[in-house]
Design an enzyme around this catalytic site. Structure first.
Site, mmCIF file in Angstrom:
data_model
loop_
_atom_site.group_PDB
_atom_site.id
_atom_site.type_symbol
_atom_site.label_atom_id
_atom_site.label_comp_id
_atom_site.label_asym_id
_atom_site.label_seq_id
_atom_site.Cartn_x
_atom_site.Cartn_y
_atom_site.Cartn_z
ATOM 1 N N HIS A 1 21.656 -16.429 -2.799
ATOM 2 C CA HIS A 1 22.912 -17.179 -2.681
ATOM 3 C C HIS A 1 23.642 -16.713 -1.426
ATOM 4 O O HIS A 1 23.587 -15.542 -1.065
ATOM 5 C CB HIS A 1 23.799 -16.915 -3.909
ATOM 6 C CG HIS A 1 24.875 -17.933 -4.090
ATOM 7 N ND1 HIS A 1 26.078 -17.863 -3.426
ATOM 8 C CD2 HIS A 1 24.907 -19.063 -4.815
ATOM 9 C CE1 HIS A 1 26.818 -18.902 -3.773
ATOM 10 N NE2 HIS A 1 26.131 -19.643 -4.618
ATOM 11 N N ASP B 1 20.970 -22.036 -10.757
ATOM 12 C CA ASP B 1 19.895 -23.038 -10.895
ATOM 13 C C ASP B 1 18.654 -22.481 -11.563
ATOM 14 O O ASP B 1 17.723 -23.225 -11.852
ATOM 15 C CB ASP B 1 19.536 -23.579 -9.504
ATOM 16 C CG ASP B 1 20.724 -24.299 -8.902
ATOM 17 O OD1 ASP B 1 21.214 -23.869 -7.846
ATOM 18 O OD2 ASP B 1 21.207 -25.266 -9.533
#
Ligand code: SDX
Length: 439
Positions: free
Chosen positions: A315, A373
């Protein structure tokens, strides 16, 4: 924010940039929490230089009061409230109210907000004909981008962005209609008739019914799955200045109508590096197939010459566990238990992959942790959604974040059209050569 100048509150200190033998002083602003910022707006005018920050890794594009992320600590706050508490105790429409208005609603405010959203869940009947123009096998995200953009062709009475009343109507319309459009995209892709919303249902149950009810039998949403769906919407609602939100802000800075801006955000979210990662992550788990093949894929993920990446890992901001991923993992187990799915091979691969990655030097050094996700795909697949619908569900939930950030920008007295500059490394000036003289 200083109401008169529209600038952030008075600068606390100044910073000095020295280039060659020249010093340039810039105001430094302190936020409530999080990093201070150096206001470099005057840099070009004073020095003739631009800053250079592809991907905006060190750039604050705006001042905002909506969402705060601490990537090192794995903290996510919506208007100051921890995501864990909102997901545990509240519902999605309460989160929508909080993101839009800045405070948790009183019981009366919540009832009024739910009522106002419910009054807008239907889409103009002509929109169902709009869907007929898509190929049946179109990716539902292509349908979602197209149909959200088409809303500006139907709701002209809420496109005047200078009118606060129209801005709020457009916001409510987007929150109310995104589940209806998402369900229509799904129904169209499976060749089943559209199902109208039923306003005596809660938001998530209404959505599940629009997706999975058929005219031939009664449908009642499983309350455990509806609660899980609602919580998944809360987790995806907003996330500071991510790529799709920045797209919405940039589109909105030109004065484009809110529906067009949300469609732009939808398009950006579709990318596999962003909201498309949930679909890509589940496809990756399927490709790995069984825990014994994990080392082969981890090796590929570390290979600089291989473009493969572990989807659902890493991320830009979180250099610790994504707090949403933990809640997502818990929700995943709840859904699988409720559905009596004991040994989901994808879950086995996911749990083993997470264990391997969290002990691997490369992932530890690069601070690559599972993100939201990583577990969402397994959960959504178990709930009956095809992988092609995963990003549509992300877009449905993120609509409130996009619209809240858009509204904040429009109401910010210092906002102006976004127009970045560049480092030009192309050809210097040269004269045109007639084609007859080119070799
Ligand atoms: C979302 O921004 C948001 O807030 C987004 C989001 C939201 O709610 O809006 O949180 C939603 O988009 C979550 C992220 C979903 N994407 C994925 O899961 C796709 C896989 N992840 C990567 O593509 C990547 O981690 C990004 C795009 C998410 C972040 O990329 P960055 O910040 O630009 O970091 P990077 O690509 O520069 O990676 C840093 C290093 C690189 O190695 P070096 O060049 O330094 O040697 O880490 C490596 C990368 O090669 N790396 C990975 C990796 N992610 C980064 N290596 C293997 N597998 C990965 N997944």
């Amino acid at each position: 924010m200083d109401a008169k100048t529209g600038k952030p509150s008075n600068p606390n200190t100044t910073g000095t940039l020295t280039v060659g033998n020249k010093n340039y002083d810039f105001p430094i602003y302190k936020g409530t929490i999080g990093p201070d910022v150096v206001d470099i707006a005057k840099l070009y005018g004073e020095s003739g230089m631009f800053t250079y920050d592809p991907g905006f890794t060190s750039t604050a594009s705006c001042e905002s009061q909506i969402t705060y992320i601490d990537g090192d600590e794995g903290i996510l706050l919506y208007r100051g409230y921890p995501i864990e508490q909102l997901a545990e105790h509240g519902d999605f429409l309460e989160t929508c109210y909080l993101l839009l208005y800045g405070e948790l609603p009183t019981p009366a405010q919540k009832a009024d907000f739910d009522y106002r959203v419910n009054r807008h869940t239907m889409v103009h009947e002509q929109m169902s004909r709009f869907f007929q123009g898509f190929r049946r096998d179109a990716h539902p995200m292509a349908v979602m981008v197209g149909s959200v953009g088409a809303l500006s062709a139907f709701y002209h009475d809420s496109t005047d962005i200078s009118d606060p009343h129209q801005r709020m109507i457009a916001s409510i319309r987007m929150i109310a209609k995104s589940p209806t459009l998402a369900a229509m995209a799904y129904k169209y892709s499976v060749g089943q008739p559209f199902v109208y919303p039923k306003n005596d249902l809660d938001y998530a149950s209404n959505f599940l019914r629009m997706c999975f009810a058929v005219p031939t039998e009664e449908y009642k949403a499983n309350p455990v799955l509806a609660r899980a769906m609602d919580r998944i919407f809360i987790l995806h609602a907003d996330h500071e200045q991510n790529a799709s939100t920045s797209t919405v802000r940039l589109a909105g800075s030109s004065g484009a109508n809110p529906f067009a801006c949300i469609a732009a955000g939808c398009a950006c979210l579709w990318g596999p590096a962003h909201g498309g990662a949930n679909e890509a992550a589940l496809n990756m788990l399927g490709e790995i197939g069984r825990p014994e093949r994990i080392p082969e894929f981890v090796k590929r993920a570390k290979d600089k010459n291989d473009s493969f990446r572990l989807m659902g890992f890493g991320h830009r901001v979180y250099k610790n566990y994504d707090p949403r991923a933990k809640i997502m993992q818990k929700t995943c187990h709840e859904v699988l238990n409720e559905l009596g799915i004991k040994d989901d091979p994808l879950l086995d691969v996911a749990m083993e992959l997470e264990k391997v990655a969290l002990h691997d030097e490369y992932f530890l050094e690069k601070k690559l942790y599972p993100n939201i996700d990583f577990y969402s795909g397994i959960t959504l697949k178990a709930m009956g959604f095809p992988t092609t619908m995963f990003t549509v569900l992300f877009a449905l939930a993120r609509t409130v974040g996009w619209i809240a950030q858009w509204k904040e920008m429009i109401e910010d007295p210092k906002q102006k059209i976004g127009r970045p500059r560049q480092l030009y490394t192309g050809a210097e000036r040269r004269d045109y050569v007639e084609i007859s003289r080119r070799k």
